[in-house]
Design an enzyme around this catalytic site. Structure first.
Site, PDB file in Angstrom:
ATOM      1  N   ASP A  80      -0.232   5.138   0.908  1.00 54.66           N
ATOM      2  CA  ASP A  80      -0.517   6.138   1.951  1.00 54.66           C
ATOM      3  C   ASP A  80      -0.411   5.493   3.338  1.00 54.66           C
ATOM      4  O   ASP A  80      -1.159   4.555   3.642  1.00 54.66           O
ATOM      5  CB  ASP A  80      -1.941   6.701   1.780  1.00 54.66           C
ATOM      6  CG  ASP A  80      -2.140   7.446   0.465  1.00 54.66           C
ATOM      7  OD1 ASP A  80      -1.211   8.130   0.023  1.00 54.66           O
ATOM      8  OD2 ASP A  80      -3.245   7.348  -0.107  1.00 54.66           O
TER       9      ASP A  80
ATOM     10  N   ASP B 240       0.873  -1.164   0.000  1.00 51.23           N
ATOM     11  CA  ASP B 240       0.000   0.000   0.000  1.00 51.23           C
ATOM     12  C   ASP B 240       0.923   1.231   0.000  1.00 51.23           C
ATOM     13  O   ASP B 240       2.132   1.111   0.260  1.00 51.23           O
ATOM     14  CB  ASP B 240      -0.883  -0.052   1.252  1.00 51.23           C
ATOM     15  CG  ASP B 240      -1.718   1.189   1.404  1.00 51.23           C
ATOM     16  OD1 ASP B 240      -2.410   1.556   0.433  1.00 51.23           O
ATOM     17  OD2 ASP B 240      -1.684   1.807   2.491  1.00 51.23           O
TER      18      ASP B 240
HETATM   19  C1  BG6 Z   1      -5.969   5.456   0.183  1.00 46.55           C
HETATM   20  C2  BG6 Z   1      -6.101   6.189   1.481  1.00 46.55           C
HETATM   21  O1  BG6 Z   1      -4.641   5.093  -0.025  1.00 46.55           O
HETATM   22  O2  BG6 Z   1      -6.418   6.272  -0.906  1.00 46.55           O
HETATM   23  C3  BG6 Z   1      -7.531   6.645   1.668  1.00 46.55           C
HETATM   24  O3  BG6 Z   1      -5.716   5.340   2.551  1.00 46.55           O
HETATM   25  C4  BG6 Z   1      -7.965   7.491   0.477  1.00 46.55           C
HETATM   26  O4  BG6 Z   1      -7.632   7.365   2.869  1.00 46.55           O
HETATM   27  C5  BG6 Z   1      -7.775   6.701  -0.805  1.00 46.55           C
HETATM   28  O5  BG6 Z   1      -9.329   7.863   0.620  1.00 46.55           O
HETATM   29  C6  BG6 Z   1      -8.138   7.501  -2.052  1.00 46.55           C
HETATM   30  O6  BG6 Z   1      -7.176   8.503  -2.227  1.00 46.55           O
HETATM   31  P1  BG6 Z   1      -7.234   9.656  -3.303  1.00 46.55           P
HETATM   32  O7  BG6 Z   1      -5.831  10.225  -3.275  1.00 46.55           O
HETATM   33  O8  BG6 Z   1      -7.578   9.032  -4.622  1.00 46.55           O
HETATM   34  O9  BG6 Z   1      -8.272  10.617  -2.861  1.00 46.55           O
HETATM   35 MG    MG Z   2      -2.732   3.138   3.586  1.00 45.50          MG
END
Ligand code: BG6
Ligand code: MG
Length: 217
Positions: A10, A8
């Protein structure tokens, strides 16, 4: 035998989980809605629109689909402005070194991130250079905890799911990896909950778990 490791993004390789929190908190503040870190933890791993539903759950007002799309865009614009300032030094401690060491040991490495901003984050931090495959939020139709994203990443590595480990900070992510048939490794909040088959507190702890061919650690 594990031959590939699927990460993963984030909250695992980059502390963008904190930037997501700040951007959602700013939106909630503008709308006059309380939003706390426990709610933010529930946003880990799930899509932007699903996260928005959690942000709005304490709102007395209901929003139309068009209004929700505008709110999600507002949050994303603010979030991307924060991402513009990322540099390689914003990768989490040990991220680049751990990815490099695992590759040197022969593991194939992939990304499985729900974020549609993943390509920008990989580019800004330089972490994309260590990955053999990237599956981001624009490539999947079903969010974690559905297994789709980890299954796609394993397939793109040319490996069976059972030949891969998945590393995720989200409960939804650990569930997704396990449902796909990967060995699930929790880090951060998912590790604190004991959700993974292995639970680690730092990326460097992957190195003794996944030794090289000659048991090198
Ligand atoms: C994930 C995060 O990696 O990405 C979530 O953990 C987030 O919190 C999701 O909502 C979508 O991210 P983005 O950048 O497309 O808004
Ligand atoms: Mg994550």
């Amino acid at each position: 035998m594990i031959k590939g490791i699927v990460f993963d993004l984030d909250g695992v390789l980059v502390s963008t989980d904190e930037l997501h929190y700040r951007a959602w908190k700013a939106l909630a503040g503008r709308l006059g809605i309380p939003f706390d870190r426990a709610q933010n933890d529930r946003c880990r791993g799930i899509s932007r629109m699903e996260s928005l539903e959690i942000v709005l759950e304490r709102s007395p007002k209901s929003y139309s689909p068009e209004e929700k799309a505008a709110l999600a865009a507002e949050k994303n614009d603010n979030y991307r402005a924060m991402l513009a300032g990322l540099t390689p030094s914003d990768a989490l401690e040990g991220a680049a070194e751990t990815l490099a060491a695992l590759r040197a040991r022969g593991y194939r490495l992939a990304l499985a991130s729900s974020s549609k901003n993943a390509p920008l984050i990989l580019e800004r931090t330089g972490l994309g250079a260590y990955l053999d495959a990237v599956v981001d939020g624009s490539r999947v139709t079903r969010s974690k905890p559905d297994p789709e994203i980890f299954l796609t990443a394993a397939r793109e590595l040319g490996l069976e799911p059972g030949e891969c480990a998945g590393v995720d900070d989200a409960l939804a992510g650990v569930e997704s990896a396990r449902a796909a048939g990967l060995l699930a490794v929790g880090i951060g909040p998912s590790a604190a909950a004991g959700a993974g088959d292995y639970n680690i507190s730092r990326l460097g702890e992957l190195l003794p778990l996944f030794p090289g061919a000659e048991g090198e650690i």
